[in-house]
Design a protein around this motif. Structure first.
Motif: not given
Length: 316
Positions: A13-14, A19, A22, A59, A63, A116, A122, A130
């Protein structure tokens, strides 16, 4: 040392472009937790469904908790159906919350406002894609969990729980995977030293420990492949290899060489290897191995016969 396997997913995520990785990473991750079965009567629908639900909850946990989320947390959420449904509703945008004025509204996470999602790491379109994808997964999970008498949901939920078995928060496996105190990528940082990673476990606890070793090996390969120093050698010793649920081992033997990862397998005999991983994996092992060491006490007929053929006739 401790290593939390979910760190490789949390870090995506960073990472720029993370993304896009994932879903594939989670899918490969779940394949280590629930390998394909070769039984003729096995229905792959249930196996794939177990992985799918497990991947969704992984996930959710990442998150919600970031790098502090663990596989033990994933199992806890799967074991608590009301909490699982509540989280699924939240990520699907179906969670009804009360406003200060007494009214209610549906609440959904805004990934664009998270660190993020808002930091410019991103492309905003990737963040939205996403978010939309996860909403769809969460909605599907809600549709299956909301009916109280759904036998299919009960079966998949039980299968997903079994997929994570061994990582219960009361186990040693959870303890050693609850945090991260080292990184496999560090094995390639120092250009002057070479390192050996050994995977050994109690043969009396194969069922409980083999899944942990398989997941850690996946994380090891994932980190080492990402490291820019591809020429730095790392030796990996794998004891009782045929007792491990190694996935795509024939492919692994082939590609690891290009990353200077040297695998050293210990196992009883060639017959056990073929039974565990298949005929193709045995052929790949024999053709790709630089060194094959057969101990004097070997008694397995097939191993002795194959060894004799490999050596050929020699004049003494």
């Amino acid at each position: 040392h401790y290593y939390n396997p979910l760190i490789i997913i949390a870090e995506l995520f960073y990472r720029p472009g993370g993304l896009e990785e994932i879903i594939d990473t989670v899918r490969e991750f779940c394949l280590r937790l629930e390998p394909d079965r070769e039984a003729e009567n096995d229905d792959s629908f249930w196996t794939k469904s177990n992985r799918r639900w497990g991947g969704i909850v992984i996930q959710f946990v990442v998150l919600l908790k970031g790098e502090n989320g663990t596989l033990g947390d994933v199992l806890q959420m799967l074991n608590d159906r009301p909490a699982l449904l509540q989280n699924a509703r939240f990520f699907a945008g179906r969670l009804e919350v009360r406003r200060p004025d007494g009214g209610t509204e549906l609440r959904a996470p805004r990934f664009q406002d998270l660190e993020w999602g808002a930091s410019g790491i991103h492309d905003p379109a990737d963040v939205e894609n996403y978010a939309e994808f996860l909403r769809g997964l969460a909605s599907s999970l809600c549709d299956n969990l909301e009916p109280a008498d759904s036998k299919m949901a009960d079966s998949i939920l039980a299968g997903s729980q079994e997929m994570l078995s061994g990582f219960e928060i009361t186990t040693r496996a959870h303890k050693i995977t609850s945090k991260t105190t080292f990184r496999f990528s560090a094995l390639k940082d120092n250009s002057e030293k070479s390192y050996v990673v050994s995977y050994m476990f109690n043969p009396d606890m194969v069922a409980a420990q083999s899944k942990v070793v398989s997941v850690l090996m996946f994380c090891q390969d994932w980190e080492l492949k990402k490291h820019p120093n591809k020429h730095k050698r790392v030796w990996c010793l794998i004891d009782e290899a045929t007792n491990l649920p190694l996935v795509k081992v024939d492919e692994q033997i082939t590609w690891v060489r290009s990353y200077s990862i040297l695998l050293i397998f210990y196992f009883q005999n060639f017959a056990r290897w073929e039974k565990a991983f298949g005929k193709t994996a045995l052929e790949v092992l024999l053709s790709e191995a630089e060194i094959i060491l057969v101990m004097p006490a070997t008694r397995n007929p097939k191993t002795l016969e194959m060894t004799s053929k490999m050596i050929g006739e020699e004049a003494v």
